[in-house]
Design an enzyme around this catalytic site. Structure first.
Site, short mmCIF file in Angstrom:
data_model
loop_
_atom_site.label_atom_id
_atom_site.label_comp_id
_atom_site.label_asym_id
_atom_site.label_seq_id
_atom_site.Cartn_x
_atom_site.Cartn_y
_atom_site.Cartn_z
N GLY A 92 0.61 -1.23 -0.32
CA GLY A 92 -0.33 -0.13 0.10
C GLY A 92 0.88 1.46 -0.08
O GLY A 92 2.29 1.30 -0.24
N GLY A 148 2.26 4.98 2.14
CA GLY A 148 2.30 5.58 3.61
C GLY A 148 3.60 4.77 4.38
O GLY A 148 5.02 4.11 3.88
N ILE A 176 4.72 2.69 6.59
CA ILE A 176 5.57 1.46 6.95
C ILE A 176 5.48 0.52 5.62
O ILE A 176 6.93 0.17 4.98
CB ILE A 176 4.12 0.99 7.30
CG1 ILE A 176 4.59 0.92 9.23
CG2 ILE A 176 5.00 -0.27 7.57
CD1 ILE A 176 3.03 0.76 9.94
N GLU A 232 -3.04 -4.29 -6.03
CA GLU A 232 -4.02 -3.48 -6.92
C GLU A 232 -3.83 -2.26 -6.45
O GLU A 232 -4.11 -1.05 -7.74
CB GLU A 232 -4.91 -2.93 -5.67
CG GLU A 232 -5.05 -2.68 -4.58
CD GLU A 232 -5.87 -2.86 -3.08
OE1 GLU A 232 -6.55 -2.31 -2.36
OE2 GLU A 232 -6.52 -3.53 -3.05
N GLY A 289 -9.48 -3.38 -0.64
CA GLY A 289 -8.76 -5.00 -1.52
C GLY A 289 -7.93 -5.79 -0.04
O GLY A 289 -7.34 -7.41 -0.48
#
Length: 416
Positions: A209, A211, A213, A232, A324
């Site tokens: 994703g 961000g 982290i 995704e 997702g």
């Protein structure tokens, strides 16, 4: 298809009023909102339903506009006129195809290449929306933008698909410069990123994703080799992996939408190694599970001692949605050599509470992860009985200040 003026587009859009006095308008979301075309939609209809995934701030907000979404962004969050549709991202095309089809679809496209345009950085659920709208005789419009990259995959369309096209020359929304985070937060993110990266072998396939982290994890992966991407979403970290030689050049990079800086969109334009595909393909659990060493890396607001994660709601109110996360968690654990990693800080910096809790009091977003990683360590979960899972979460992942309390609660819950 014909290129038309703004006034002419308003007239085309108003044809939808012959069918309903409150048309459903589906448009590209995330970083690809077609802002000029959306302004014309708002002029054309006194009342309408605006369906958009992860809608940013700035969308029309007035009486007569009802918001709809299966993943709530900052432009719709906590809004009194929001209708939230609970759905995994892989289910959203089913919603748009069978249950809530559009009367109008407004797509944000590139300019033509060899007679076709592309949905560029935001394919996602738009093919399903376009197909359902066309099937019921609805109106499909393109905002054709010189700044939108042309990407190969499921977002390529002949111009005659569209009932009308307007041309713009507008920058694509991007993430901008990364905000500086304080030393403690940066250190915890770096620690989590290092622990996650150490679990990833050469040749693995990644879903990441955006961000602090995920970014920290990517920085620790630059020395890996032959990595694949099936995600995704992709962001700027893909550029770093490419430049470092960490990616397998014989594998296509696969995603369904992109977040990032202008450099990412420039890299994506006519890139033969990149495929931007529809959600039904990218988020299919069966397709995810076919990737070697598939590693999903997700985060959550809370994880409880039964390894249930809440990434969607705060105080029972919808904050975002399933996205997702469930699709990739299930797909990854079924992949050969795959793992589903839940990575988060053990202490929520804004709410000032532990993120490891005895039992969720919010709806569950995902569960049965391979492990939970915090700055304190790695709680191994898959293959362990429920007592051992709870013990590992308390001893390896939870913040030290709450471990005694978690032990007490675990005993009350019949664990450990």
């Amino acid at each position: 298809m014909r290129k038309i003026s703004n006034d002419a587009l308003v007239s085309v859009l108003r044809r939808a009023l012959q069918v309903t006095d409150e048309p459903r308008v589906v448009l590209s979301g995330n970083h690809a909102v077609p802002w000029p075309a959306l302004a014309l939609v708002d002029t054309a209809f006194e009342r309408y339903r605006l369906h958009c995934l992860n809608a940013p701030k700035g969308i029309p907000d007035r009486e007569g506009v009802v918001y709809e979404s299966a993943f709530v962004g900052g432009g719709m969050r906590r809004h009194p006129r929001l209708l939230y549709f609970p759905a995994r991202l892989s289910q959203v095309p089913v919603l748009l195809g069978r249950h809530i089809p559009a009367d109008v679809v407004v797509a944000h496209t590139s300019t033509p290449v060899d007679g076709k345009v592309s949905l560029g950085c935001e394919v996602n659920v738009m093919p399903a929306a376009i197909e359902a709208c066309k099937a019921r005789g609805g109106i499909v419009v393109a905002q054709m933008n010189t700044k939108m990259p042309y990407t190969y995959g499921d977002g390529e369309y002949d111009l005659d698909v569209f009932d009308a096209v307007i041309e713009v020359d507008e920058p694509i929304a991007h993430t901008g410069a990364q905000a500086q985070i304080d030393g403690a937060r940066a250190e915890s993110a770096a620690t989590i990123g290092r622990l996650v990266a150490n679990r990833i072998e050469n040749g693995a396939t990644l879903q990441l994703g955006i961000g602090e982290i995920p970014d920290a994890t990517l920085r620790e992966l630059l020395d890996k080799r032959d990595l694949g991407i099936w995600s995704e979403m992709i962001s700027d970290g893909v550029l770093s992996l490419t430049e470092a030689g960490a990616l397998d050049r014989d594998r296509l990079l696969t995603c369904s939408f992109m977040f990032g800086r202008p450099e990412l969109f420039e890299w994506a334009h006519l890139n033969p190694q990149l495929r931007v595909l529809r959600t039904e393909t990218v988020n299919s659990v069966a397709n995810i599970s076919r990737n070697p060493g598939m590693t999903s890396i997700n985060t959550a607001l809370q994880v409880d001692l039964f390894d249930q994660a809440n990434a969607s709601r705060i105080n029972a109110r919808i904050h975002s949605g399933f996205g997702g996360q469930t699709d990739f968690t299930v797909g990854a654990i079924h992949a050969p050599g795959g793992q589903a990693i839940m990575a988060l800080r053990s202490w929520h910096p804004k709410a000032d509470v532990s993120t490891i809790v005895p039992l969720l009091d919010e709806p569950v977003t995902s569960f049965q992860h391979s492990c939970v990683v915090t700055e304190n360590g790695i709680a191994e979960l898959i293959g362990h009985d429920d007592d051992s899972q709870a013990r590992n979460l308390i001893e390896q992942a939870a913040h030290p200040s709450v471990r005694e309390e978690l032990w007490e609660e675990a005993h009350h819950l019949g664990l450990a």
